[in-house]
Each structure stands twice: as structure tokens, then as C-alpha cells.
Design a protein around this motif. Structure first.
Motif, PDB file in Angstrom:
ATOM      1  N   HIS B  28       0.966  -1.106  -0.383  1.00 46.78           N
ATOM      2  CA  HIS B  28       0.268  -0.167   0.160  1.00 46.78           C
ATOM      3  C   HIS B  28       1.017   1.003  -0.079  1.00 46.78           C
ATOM      4  O   HIS B  28       0.388   2.379  -0.456  1.00 46.78           O
ATOM      5  CB  HIS B  28      -1.172  -0.466   1.123  1.00 46.78           C
ATOM      6  N   LEU B  29       1.799   1.419   0.695  1.00 45.41           N
ATOM      7  CA  LEU B  29       2.694   2.573   1.098  1.00 45.41           C
ATOM      8  C   LEU B  29       3.524   3.112  -0.465  1.00 45.41           C
ATOM      9  O   LEU B  29       3.079   4.007  -0.710  1.00 45.41           O
ATOM     10  CB  LEU B  29       4.125   2.424   1.840  1.00 45.41           C
ATOM     11  N   TYR B  30       3.959   1.687  -1.491  1.00 42.07           N
ATOM     12  CA  TYR B  30       4.855   2.255  -1.754  1.00 42.07           C
ATOM     13  C   TYR B  30       3.606   2.640  -3.908  1.00 42.07           C
ATOM     14  O   TYR B  30       3.370   3.579  -4.047  1.00 42.07           O
ATOM     15  CB  TYR B  30       5.656   1.213  -2.811  1.00 42.07           C
ATOM     16  N   THR B  31       2.080   2.103  -3.615  1.00 45.06           N
ATOM     17  CA  THR B  31       1.755   2.521  -4.376  1.00 45.06           C
ATOM     18  C   THR B  31       1.208   3.443  -4.395  1.00 45.06           C
ATOM     19  O   THR B  31       0.920   4.109  -5.231  1.00 45.06           O
ATOM     20  CB  THR B  31       0.546   1.935  -3.823  1.00 45.06           C
ATOM     21  N   SER B  32       0.777   4.179  -2.836  1.00 47.95           N
ATOM     22  CA  SER B  32       0.266   5.925  -2.380  1.00 47.95           C
ATOM     23  C   SER B  32       1.673   6.164  -3.050  1.00 47.95           C
ATOM     24  O   SER B  32       1.171   7.248  -3.237  1.00 47.95           O
ATOM     25  CB  SER B  32       0.445   5.929  -1.247  1.00 47.95           C
ATOM     26  N   MET B  33       3.160   6.157  -3.023  1.00 47.73           N
ATOM     27  CA  MET B  33       3.866   6.756  -2.828  1.00 47.73           C
ATOM     28  C   MET B  33       4.321   7.381  -4.935  1.00 47.73           C
ATOM     29  O   MET B  33       4.236   7.840  -5.226  1.00 47.73           O
ATOM     30  CB  MET B  33       5.375   5.920  -2.171  1.00 47.73           C
ATOM     31  N   ILE B  34       3.625   6.112  -5.509  1.00 44.04           N
ATOM     32  CA  ILE B  34       3.767   6.046  -6.444  1.00 44.04           C
ATOM     33  C   ILE B  34       3.015   7.466  -7.244  1.00 44.04           C
ATOM     34  O   ILE B  34       3.114   7.944  -8.376  1.00 44.04           O
ATOM     35  CB  ILE B  34       3.684   4.784  -7.796  1.00 44.04           C
ATOM     36  N   TYR B  85      -4.214   8.306   1.678  1.00 39.85           N
ATOM     37  CA  TYR B  85      -3.467   6.772   2.674  1.00 39.85           C
ATOM     38  C   TYR B  85      -3.531   6.538   3.339  1.00 39.85           C
ATOM     39  O   TYR B  85      -4.094   5.380   4.011  1.00 39.85           O
ATOM     40  CB  TYR B  85      -1.796   7.275   2.412  1.00 39.85           C
ATOM     41  N   PRO B  86      -4.096   7.503   4.676  1.00 43.21           N
ATOM     42  CA  PRO B  86      -4.295   7.357   5.750  1.00 43.21           C
ATOM     43  C   PRO B  86      -5.832   6.755   5.642  1.00 43.21           C
ATOM     44  O   PRO B  86      -6.528   5.963   6.640  1.00 43.21           O
ATOM     45  CB  PRO B  86      -4.067   8.355   6.375  1.00 43.21           C
ATOM     46  N   TRP B  87      -6.484   7.003   4.981  1.00 43.90           N
ATOM     47  CA  TRP B  87      -8.425   6.967   4.535  1.00 43.90           C
ATOM     48  C   TRP B  87      -8.199   5.216   4.326  1.00 43.90           C
ATOM     49  O   TRP B  87      -8.524   4.942   4.267  1.00 43.90           O
ATOM     50  CB  TRP B  87      -9.099   7.741   3.530  1.00 43.90           C
ATOM     51  N   LEU B  88      -7.980   4.826   3.175  1.00 40.63           N
ATOM     52  CA  LEU B  88      -7.818   3.477   2.979  1.00 40.63           C
ATOM     53  C   LEU B  88      -6.819   2.709   4.016  1.00 40.63           C
ATOM     54  O   LEU B  88      -7.482   1.426   4.179  1.00 40.63           O
ATOM     55  CB  LEU B  88      -6.863   3.354   1.680  1.00 40.63           C
ATOM     56  N   LYS B  89      -5.892   3.550   4.725  1.00 34.76           N
ATOM     57  CA  LYS B  89      -5.377   1.994   6.022  1.00 34.76           C
ATOM     58  C   LYS B  89      -6.178   1.993   6.655  1.00 34.76           C
ATOM     59  O   LYS B  89      -6.360   0.488   6.880  1.00 34.76           O
ATOM     60  CB  LYS B  89      -4.462   2.975   6.816  1.00 34.76           C
TER      61      LYS B  89
END
Lengths: 171, 485
Positions: B28-34, B85-89
Motif C-alpha cells: 500500500h505505501l509504495y502504491t500511494s507514493m507512486i 493513504y490514511p483513509w484507505l489504511k
């Protein structure tokens, strides 16, 4: 002559479309939808686009209809629908569809007969075949092909996400 | 390929990149960063070419104004993506698909905004609406989300079908699907004299208007919006309310700023009725709403009614001052102000929602927010003041511009409606603010957990809204230089 053939095919398309939306039974509606597609494909053919006509039949009347039938099969409602299905296949139910598609059949036979070729050609000198469509698609409309690819990707991702959840539910 | 497509290539290839990446390993984190990085790079690429962009093909038309609006669209997407990111997490769902759909929707919006051909317009529109549908029903087996998705899907397909029929009739009439060819056709200016004779042309334009009115949720076609706002997850609603509507409105500006077909009195009358009814009905429906999302939905109807005023002001019968670009400037300014403000509101609501399980936003839940979470409440208060159009905020500047353009074009009746409905609007926006300032009855609890990206986004929003509200000069001059050129 072309215009008469056109109005006949267009009339069939409209009647079949009306019957599609008024049927109570999904399978009957699908039957009429196929006829609508066939009539539209005939119109393409009349206007000198045989490739588009063939695509219309292969994709709509063929592939998409099969998908529809699959969905209808999957929505099978058990006992109730078995009882209904026994009512479904009476020959009387198919009369309308047979009538409409017979009209289309006669039109096609007439169009393919040698004397029709003489009557039809003056109106439709330009025949839009696969080559012309391909040239357009991959030169001036290349961007549209790319957008269509993105559109399909979106549909794929969406269907994947929504479909996967159903699988998890049934487990 | 021309360099004007660079932002498009970056955005759509980042969606593909995420897909490939997800196929190998979900992270998830990498996807969000991309996705955030891609949007940032695209924004920079877009901003660098605002002044110089000029591209015209059969399908796409990009000039300085379009490039600026595309930059606005990317900026909206970027700000939203920072808070995804915080919402989807907190969701119990696969998360990566949301980013792909999000990027593809952004791409669709940009295609719509830059299209110069009905084919590219329609495909872009479908890309946009089709990616929004799974995003609406993304969350879970939530019945409300499902209802919202079905409503949006069916009605949006219907609107697309109506637009398509309109396009077909236009093609039947003119033999061309290109906007520039269609709008500047000499045959059409001839038609202006004998317009009553051509039913097909009028029906075609009317069908296009109906479809666009649905997408913008203007009054006769507005019934879906409240349910969709209420049922859809917040980021999707934010995307729908800002990005999608802004893109379609940009297209409407394009259709109206060139050519002469829109000068027929019948269309002006219909558009005026739509604008007036949207302003009044939107505000009246929002007046006693206790659900914050429904309130925002109805207020968005009203705001797009205001925006139609700018469109109507574009071709005045008699103008007081003859400036060619005033109305276009007004619409651009208002659109910028409204989308930024609304996005800010949604971002704060997203921060509130990520901490609480219940999804419905009643006004009660904001009660006493000021005493519990002063920074969030102050920013939210500023944003609501901006929506209401109070001075020193960007909303005021937008409304000022709009009124100026409308006075210039002497649209007195619509101006009267604007004033009355703004007063109505003031009432319910202030009600939200008063609710936040009220002393909370229960024990104070921390509602928002601020992380660096949300602090950055919130302060950016507040800065933009107040900064441009206090010093509108530089931006106005910039916009003027771009539209005037």
C-alpha cells in the motif's frame, strides 16, 4: 430501393427494441435484442460498411449476447424458474421473433442476389472495409484507441475488485 | 508525440505501473507514493508548459487556458491523493485498485477538459464515469454505497446515451464531429436566421445540454446527487464533486466560448431557467439539511448554478464594458475557488472519518469541534466562509468576479436570484460554523490525528483560500494574461 430496404430494417430494429424493453422474461428480451442488433448490422451493410456489419454481428449478436445468456443462467432462481421455463419454450412465444428475423433474412437474400448489386451500388460507391477502418484508427484516431484501452483497463479493474468480493462472500 | 501530452503519459503510465507492481507484490505505501509522485511530476510538467502550450489536432485542443485548467485538475487530484493513504489504511479491503481507478479517473477528466472532438469527449467522459462507479461501491457491503453506485451507474449511462444521441443528431446535421469545425461552421451561422426550421439541430443541442446538466447535477437532473454524496466513500465524493464536475464544466466553457450556436434565444432561455432554478432550489434544499454531506451536495447544485451565470455572460446582447474575456475569467476564477474550497472541506471530513467508525455526517457530530480540535475547526470554518462568499476568502473574489461579469452583461433577473440564493446560502453555512463553536456537552476527545501530509495539505488549503482572498491581484493578472492571449 436502398431507402426502402433501410426503412424496413430500421422499422424491424425499432419494433424489436420496443419488444425488448417490454418483455417480462429476460430470455425473450434477449431474443429481441439479438434481432435489433441484426437489423442494425443490416443497416451498416446497406450503407456500404460490410466490415462494421460483420463486427456488429460477431461482437454484439455473438459475444455480448452469450455473456448476457450466461448472466441470466447464473441468476437462475431455482424451482420457480424451472416452472416458468416450461412455459418459456412454447412455439407460439417465438412467432414474433421469427417473423422479424424472416424480414431481415429476405432482405439479406435480396441484397446478395445479382440483380440487387446493380441497384444498390450507385448509392454506395465507397465501400468502407477493414482496411479503411484500420487506417483511420491507427492514424488520425490513434489517441481514441489508446483511450479505449484505458477504458477497458478501468472496466477490468472495477470488475476484478467487485467480483473478487463476491467470491469471498460465498466461501 | 507532442510534449503537451507529457502529463497524460505520466498519469496513465503510473496507473499501469501500479497495476504491474500490484501483480508482483501488494504494497500500500509504495502504491500511494507512486501515485502521489506521478501526480506531482505531472503537475510540474503541466505548469512548466502553461505559457507555451499550443497543440491542435483533430481530437485534442490544448492552449494556455486548457493547460492551466489541466494543471488545476492535477492539483486537485494531487491534494486528494496525499490524504488517500490514511483513509484507505483503515479499510478492510484491497487498497491498490483504488489508486489505479483514481489515476484513470484523473486521466479521463483531463481528456474531457482538453477534447476538441465529440469522440474524444465521449470516451473521456466514459473513462471518468466508469472509473467512479467501482470507487463509489469500493468500501464494503454497505447498502447505502451500493444504492449510490447503482443510481450513479444507471443514471450516468442514461445521460451518456442521451449525449450520444445528441452527438449522432449533430453529425447528421453537420457531417462533422469536431468542435472547431462544428462551432465555426458557416452553415450554422446561416442557420441562425432560419433556426426554427431545423428541429434536428435544436433537439441535438438540447440532448447535449440534458446530458451535461446531469453530469453537473443542474436542476432538472439533480435528483441523484444527494444520495450519491451520502452513500459514496468520502474521497470518491470529493473526486466526483470537484474533479469530474470541473472537467465537464471546462468543456461547457469550451463549447460556449467559441462559435455562435449558443446565441439562439431558446437556448439562452433554457440555460437561464436551469441556472436560476439550480441556484434557488439547491440552496432551499440545503437550508434545513442536518446531514452535512447532503448539505454539501445541494450546495454544489447551487454553486454550479452560479457558474452557469458566467457562461450566460459570455455572449452578452449588450455589454457595459466591452471586454472579451471577462466572463471566461470569472468562470475560471470561481471554478478554481469553489473546487479548492470544497476539496478542503472533504479533506477535513476524511480526517474526521478515519478516526470514527460511523459514516453518517450529521451536523451534530461537528458540535464543539472548535474546542476539541481548534486547528481543524478553524480551517473548516474558513472554508465554509469561503463557500458562503464572505470577504477575504477566495469564494468572495470568485463571486465578486461573477457578479461583475453578470452586471456587465446585464443579466438582472439572474443577478437578483444570485443575491437571494446567496443570502439563503449564508444561513446554512453559518449554521455549520455556529455548530462547531458551540460548547460540547460530552467529554472532549481527540478527533483528528494529524500527520505531516495532512498538516501540509490543510495549511496549504487555508493559505490558498485566504491568501488569494486577500491578494487576488497576482492570480487575476495571471489568469487574464492567459485568457487574453
Amino acid at each position: 430501393m436502398t431507402s426502402m430496404l433501410f426503412y424496413l430494417a430500421a422499422g424491424v430494429a425499432i419494433i424489436a427494441a420496443l419488444l425488448t424493453v417490454t418483455r417480462h422474461n429476460a430470455v425473450h428480451a434477449l431474443l429481441y435484442l439479438v434481432i435489433t442488433m441484426l437489423a442494425i448490422s443490416l443497416i451498416f451493410f446497406l450503407f456500404g460498411a460490410p466490415f462494421a456489419a460483420a463486427l456488429q454481428i460477431i461482437i454484439y449478436a455473438g459475444a455480448i449476447m452469450v455473456l448476457f445468456v450466461f448472466v441470466t443462467m447464473m441468476l437462475h432462481q431455482g424451482e420457480l424458474s424451472v416452472k416458468q421455463e416450461s412455459q418459456l419454450y412454447r412455439p407460439a412465444q417465438s412467432l414474433g421473433a421469427i417473423l422479424l428475423s424472416t424480414i431481415l433474412l429476405f432482405e439479406v437474400i435480396y441484397l446478395l442476389s445479382p440483380q440487387a448489386a446493380v441497384i444498390i451500388t450507385p448509392d454506395t460507391r465507397v465501400v468502407i472495409g477493414a482496411k479503411e477502418i484500420g487506417l483511420k484508427l491507427y492514424t488520425s484516431y490513434l489517441l481514441l484507441v489508446e483511450i479505449a484501452a484505458l477504458l477497458l483497463l478501468t472496466a477490468l479493474i472495477g470488475a476484478f475488485h467487485l467480483g473478487r468480493r463476491h467470491q469471498e462472500n460465498s466461501k | 508525440m507532442n510534449q503537451v501530452f507529457l502529463p497524460w503519459i505520466i498519469i496513465s503510465s503510473s496507473a499501469l505501473l501500479i497495476m504491474l507492481f500490484t501483480a508482483i507484490k501488494r504494497d500500500h505505501l509504495y502504491t500511494s507514493m507512486i501515485s502521489s509522485t506521478a501526480l506531482l511530476v505531472a503537475l510540474i510538467a503541466q505548469l512548466l508548459q502553461v505559457k507555451t502550450a499550443s497543440y491542435h489536432s483533430d481530437l485534442i485542443f490544448i492552449d494556455a487556458a486548457t493547460a492551466l485548467l489541466s494543471a488545476l485538475l492535477i492539483l486537485l487530484a494531487l491534494l486528494l491523493s496525499l490524504l488517500l493513504y490514511p483513509w484507505l489504511k483503515s479499510l478492510n479491503e484491497p487498497k491498490e485498485e483504488y489508486y489505479m481507478l483514481f489515476l484513470l479517473a484523473t486521466q479521463g477528466a483531463m481528456i474531457v477538459a482538453a477534447s476538441d472532438h465529440f469522440a474524444s469527449f465521449f470516451m473521456g467522459l466514459e473513462l471518468l464515469s466508469l472509473s467512479i462507479v467501482p470507487m463509489i461501491v469500493y468500501q464494503d457491503k454497505n447498502a447505502k454505497a451500493l444504492e449510490a453506485a447503482v443510481k450513479y451507474f444507471v443514471l450516468s449511462a442514461l445521460a451518456s446515451a442521451i449525449i450520444l444521441m445528441g452527438i449522432a443528431l449533430l453529425y447528421f446535421y453537420s457531417g462533422s464531429l469536431s468542435f472547431s469545425a462544428l462551432l465555426q461552421d458557416t452553415a450554422i451561422t446561416e442557420l441562425a436566421s432560419a433556426q426554427t426550421s431545423n428541429i434536428a439541430y435544436q433537439v441535438a443541442i438540447l440532448m447535449l445540454l440534458v446530458g451535461i446538466a446531469f453530469k453537473l447535477s443542474l436542476v432538472p437532473c439533480h435528483l441523484w446527487i444527494a444520495d450519491v454524496f451520502e452513500g459514496a466513500p468520502l474521497p470518491t465524493t470529493a473526486l466526483l464533486a470537484t474533479l469530474s464536475k470541473a472537467a465537464i464544466f471546462v468543456l461547457l466553457i469550451r463549447l460556449f466560448s467559441s462559435g455562435s450556436w449558443q446565441q439562439y434565444p431558446d437556448f439562452i432561455t433554457i440555460l437561464s431557467l436551469i441556472a436560476g432554478a439550480s441556484m434557488l432550489l439547491g440552496n432551499v434544499l440545503a437550508l434545513l439539511q442536518t446531514n452535512l454531506l447532503r448539505l454539501l451536495a445541494y450546495s454544489s447544485i447551487a454553486h454550479f448554478g452560479y457558474l452557469l451565470l458566467a457562461i450566460l455572460a459570455m455572449h452578452p446582447e449588450q455589454a457595459l464594458v466591452s471586454t472579451t474575456s471577462l466572463a471566461a475569467e470569472a468562470s475560471l476564477f470561481y471554478l478554481l475557488g469553489y473546487t479548492m474550497t470544497l476539496l478542503g472541506v472533504f479533506l477535513i471530513l476524511m480526517l474526521l472519518a478515519s478516526q470514527q467508525s460511523s459514516l453518517d455526517f450529521t451536523l451534530e457530530r461537528l458540535k464543539g469541534l472548535f474546542w476539541i480540535e481548534p486547528s481543524g475547526a478553524i480551517v473548516l470554518g474558513i472554508l465554509f466562509l469561503s463557500l458562503a462568499g464572505i470577504p477575504l476568502t477566495i469564494g468572495f473574489v470568485g463571486k465578486f468576479y461573477l457578479t461583475f461579469a453578470a452586471v456587465n452583461s446585464q443579466l438582472w433577473w439572474l443577478l437578483g436570484t444570485l443575491v437571494i440564493s446567496s443570502l439563503l446560502g449564508l444561513f446554512y453555512y453559518l449554521r455549520v460554523i455556529l455548530m462547531m463553536v458551540e460548547k460540547p456537552g460530552t467529554v472532549a476527545q481527540k478527533l483528528i490525528v494529524l500527520n505531516p501530509s495532512s498538516v501540509f495539505v490543510l495549511s496549504f488549503m487555508a493559505l490558498v483560500v485566504v491568501g488569494i482572498g486577500v491578494f487576488p491581484g497576482p492570480l487575476a493578472a495571471f489568469v487574464q494574461s492567459i485568457i487574453g492571449s
